[in-house]
Write an enzyme that holds these catalytic residues in place. Structure first.
Site, PDB file in Angstrom:
ATOM      1  N   VAL A 112       0.802  -1.303   0.208  1.00  9.78           N
ATOM      2  CA  VAL A 112      -0.062   0.028  -0.029  1.00  9.78           C
ATOM      3  C   VAL A 112       0.814   1.101  -0.074  1.00  9.78           C
ATOM      4  O   VAL A 112       0.334   2.259   0.156  1.00  9.78           O
ATOM      5  CB  VAL A 112      -1.015  -0.093   1.215  1.00  9.78           C
ATOM      6  CG1 VAL A 112      -1.846  -1.142   1.333  1.00  9.78           C
ATOM      7  CG2 VAL A 112      -0.135  -0.112   2.398  1.00  9.78           C
TER       8      VAL A 112
ATOM      9  N   HIS B  85      -4.582  -3.997  -2.154  1.00  7.67           N
ATOM     10  CA  HIS B  85      -5.053  -3.696  -0.701  1.00  7.67           C
ATOM     11  C   HIS B  85      -5.008  -2.345  -0.482  1.00  7.67           C
ATOM     12  O   HIS B  85      -5.064  -1.684   0.439  1.00  7.67           O
ATOM     13  CB  HIS B  85      -3.993  -4.317   0.148  1.00  7.67           C
ATOM     14  CG  HIS B  85      -3.943  -5.801   0.095  1.00  7.67           C
ATOM     15  ND1 HIS B  85      -2.945  -6.616   0.550  1.00  7.67           N
ATOM     16  CD2 HIS B  85      -4.790  -6.828  -0.008  1.00  7.67           C
ATOM     17  CE1 HIS B  85      -3.237  -8.055   0.306  1.00  7.67           C
ATOM     18  NE2 HIS B  85      -4.604  -7.972  -0.040  1.00  7.67           N
TER      19      HIS B  85
ATOM     20  N   CYS C 299     -19.724   9.654   1.695  1.00  2.83           N
ATOM     21  CA  CYS C 299     -20.012   9.803   0.341  1.00  2.83           C
ATOM     22  C   CYS C 299     -19.012   8.951  -0.444  1.00  2.83           C
ATOM     23  O   CYS C 299     -19.077   9.018  -1.940  1.00  2.83           O
ATOM     24  CB  CYS C 299     -19.862  11.277  -0.105  1.00  2.83           C
ATOM     25  SG  CYS C 299     -18.260  12.163  -0.197  1.00  2.83           S
TER      26      CYS C 299
ATOM     27  N   CYS D  74     -13.647  14.485   5.304  1.00 10.20           N
ATOM     28  CA  CYS D  74     -14.038  14.753   4.074  1.00 10.20           C
ATOM     29  C   CYS D  74     -14.157  16.086   3.345  1.00 10.20           C
ATOM     30  O   CYS D  74     -14.928  17.064   4.080  1.00 10.20           O
ATOM     31  CB  CYS D  74     -15.353  14.011   3.591  1.00 10.20           C
ATOM     32  SG  CYS D  74     -15.755  14.115   1.739  1.00 10.20           S
TER      33      CYS D  74
ATOM     34  N   CYS E 116     -18.017  16.660   2.099  1.00 13.00           N
ATOM     35  CA  CYS E 116     -19.275  16.306   2.958  1.00 13.00           C
ATOM     36  C   CYS E 116     -18.956  16.646   4.329  1.00 13.00           C
ATOM     37  O   CYS E 116     -19.812  16.722   5.222  1.00 13.00           O
ATOM     38  CB  CYS E 116     -20.144  15.204   2.660  1.00 13.00           C
ATOM     39  SG  CYS E 116     -19.231  13.662   3.161  1.00 13.00           S
TER      40      CYS E 116
ATOM     41  N   THR F  80       7.069 -12.119  -1.786  1.00 13.99           N
ATOM     42  CA  THR F  80       5.729 -12.563  -1.067  1.00 13.99           C
ATOM     43  C   THR F  80       5.824 -13.814  -0.944  1.00 13.99           C
ATOM     44  O   THR F  80       6.273 -14.561  -1.868  1.00 13.99           O
ATOM     45  CB  THR F  80       4.328 -12.058  -1.889  1.00 13.99           C
ATOM     46  OG1 THR F  80       3.292 -12.306  -1.490  1.00 13.99           O
ATOM     47  CG2 THR F  80       4.668 -12.553  -3.374  1.00 13.99           C
ATOM     48  N   SER F  81       5.217 -14.249   0.197  1.00 11.43           N
ATOM     49  CA  SER F  81       5.087 -15.644   0.490  1.00 11.43           C
ATOM     50  C   SER F  81       3.834 -16.033  -0.050  1.00 11.43           C
ATOM     51  O   SER F  81       3.436 -17.519  -0.165  1.00 11.43           O
ATOM     52  CB  SER F  81       5.073 -15.916   1.984  1.00 11.43           C
ATOM     53  OG  SER F  81       4.288 -15.206   2.587  1.00 11.43           O
TER      54      SER F  81
ATOM     55  N   PRO G 128      13.735 -14.837  -0.671  1.00  8.54           N
ATOM     56  CA  PRO G 128      15.036 -15.400  -0.076  1.00  8.54           C
ATOM     57  C   PRO G 128      14.480 -16.718   0.577  1.00  8.54           C
ATOM     58  O   PRO G 128      15.262 -17.460   1.007  1.00  8.54           O
ATOM     59  CB  PRO G 128      15.241 -14.282   0.956  1.00  8.54           C
ATOM     60  CG  PRO G 128      14.185 -13.328   0.984  1.00  8.54           C
ATOM     61  CD  PRO G 128      13.306 -13.373  -0.369  1.00  8.54           C
TER      62      PRO G 128
ATOM     63  N   MET H 273      21.511  -6.039 -18.104  1.00  8.83           N
ATOM     64  CA  MET H 273      20.627  -5.398 -19.039  1.00  8.83           C
ATOM     65  C   MET H 273      21.154  -4.121 -19.652  1.00  8.83           C
ATOM     66  O   MET H 273      20.703  -3.739 -20.627  1.00  8.83           O
ATOM     67  CB  MET H 273      19.381  -5.472 -18.730  1.00  8.83           C
ATOM     68  CG  MET H 273      18.569  -6.913 -18.532  1.00  8.83           C
ATOM     69  SD  MET H 273      16.967  -6.806 -18.282  1.00  8.83           S
ATOM     70  CE  MET H 273      16.063  -6.673 -19.928  1.00  8.83           C
TER      71      MET H 273
HETATM   72 ZN   LIG Z   1     -17.682  12.827   1.789  1.00  8.84          ZN
END
Ligand SMILES: [Zn+2]
Length: 254
Positions: A108, A124, A135, A154, A157, A195-196, A221, A249
């Site tokens: 994230v 995620h 909203c 927000c 709103c 990632t596992s 790893p 490369m």
């Molecule tokens: Zn809102």
């Protein structure tokens, strides 16, 4: 590439990339760990006395939105100090070369985008995005919010806002999940990185790609669930492996 001994696993991955017509990457906490971002799988540091569910669940947020926001603001400050590493940069470079078509990530932190990746499917959510609980308005945070702004509200709103991330007990965003499986179906090569694969349903995406005919490269790893189905297991951390790959490369680190 001149006068540079290519380590065998690097050479093998380059060969697979060259032969592929539709390569994608599937990434997890390990790629960001190489940038110094902790896994945050459970609360750590100052936050050790809280249960993960108190800080990352709908009911934890309902009970104490300010506490949850403080935890996320703390994480954002750590992530803001982190920099993308050679693995993030290599994926962005491979995309601009037309080799890599998409990055599907469970992270994230937004480090793929900071490295220059364009097509990033976030399973995620993103810690830098806030979402209104009433909203549904979403907006990006340019920097970690300060203590006196919390909990965020927000701008449209005025209702309570929350981090736009997936919490315990919540389903994955429908569109991202659908797109991820579509990419997995199209792919003829999947680079699984850091990632596992234990978190479902995300962890099943490389398995689905494999069943749909893709080759799998598992760059991790530690042994994991992909070992037995991978066409190539690379037992290395992401950053050093991709540093070598970029050197082989001839791709310059930005
Ligand atoms: Zn809102």
């Amino acid at each position: 590439m001149v006068g540079f001994p290519v380590p065998s696993s690097v050479g093998a991955v380059i060969e697979l990339l060259k032969k592929s017509r539709y390569a994608i990457a599937f990434t997890g906490a390990g790629i960001s760990a190489d940038s110094g971002v902790p896994t945050f799988r459970g609360p750590n540091g100052l936050w050790r006395r809280y249960k993960p569910e108190e800080l990352a669940s709908p009911w934890g947020f309902q009970r104490n939105p300010r506490l949850v926001w403080e935890w996320y603001a703390w994480r954002m400050r750590i992530i803001a100090r982190a920099r993308p590493n050679p693995a993030h940069y290599a994926l962005a470079a491979l995309e601009s070369m037309g080799v890599l078509k998409a990055v599907i990530t469970q992270n994230v932190d937004g480090l793929h985008q900071r490295a220059g990746s364009k097509r990033v499917i976030e399973l995620h959510g993103n810690i830098w995005r806030a979402r209104c609980t009433r909203c549904g308005h979403k907006w990006l945070l340019k920097e970690p919010p300060s203590e006196d702004e919390l909990p965020l509200r927000c701008p449209r709103c005025g209702a309570l806002a929350r981090p736009d991330v997936v919490w315990f007990g919540e389903p994955l965003p429908e569109r991202a999940l659908r797109e991820a499986f579509e990419e997995a179906e199209k792919a003829d090569l999947v680079l699984v990185i850091g990632t596992s694969g234990v978190v479902e349903p995300a962890g099943s995406i490389p398995v689905y790609a494999k069943r749909s005919g893709a080759k799998l490269v598992n760059i991790n790893p530690e042994p994991n669930r992909y070992d037995d189905i991978a066409d190539l297991n690379v037992r290395e951390r992401a950053a050093p492996f991709f540093r070598k790959l970029m050197a082989s490369m001839g791709i310059a680190m930005p």
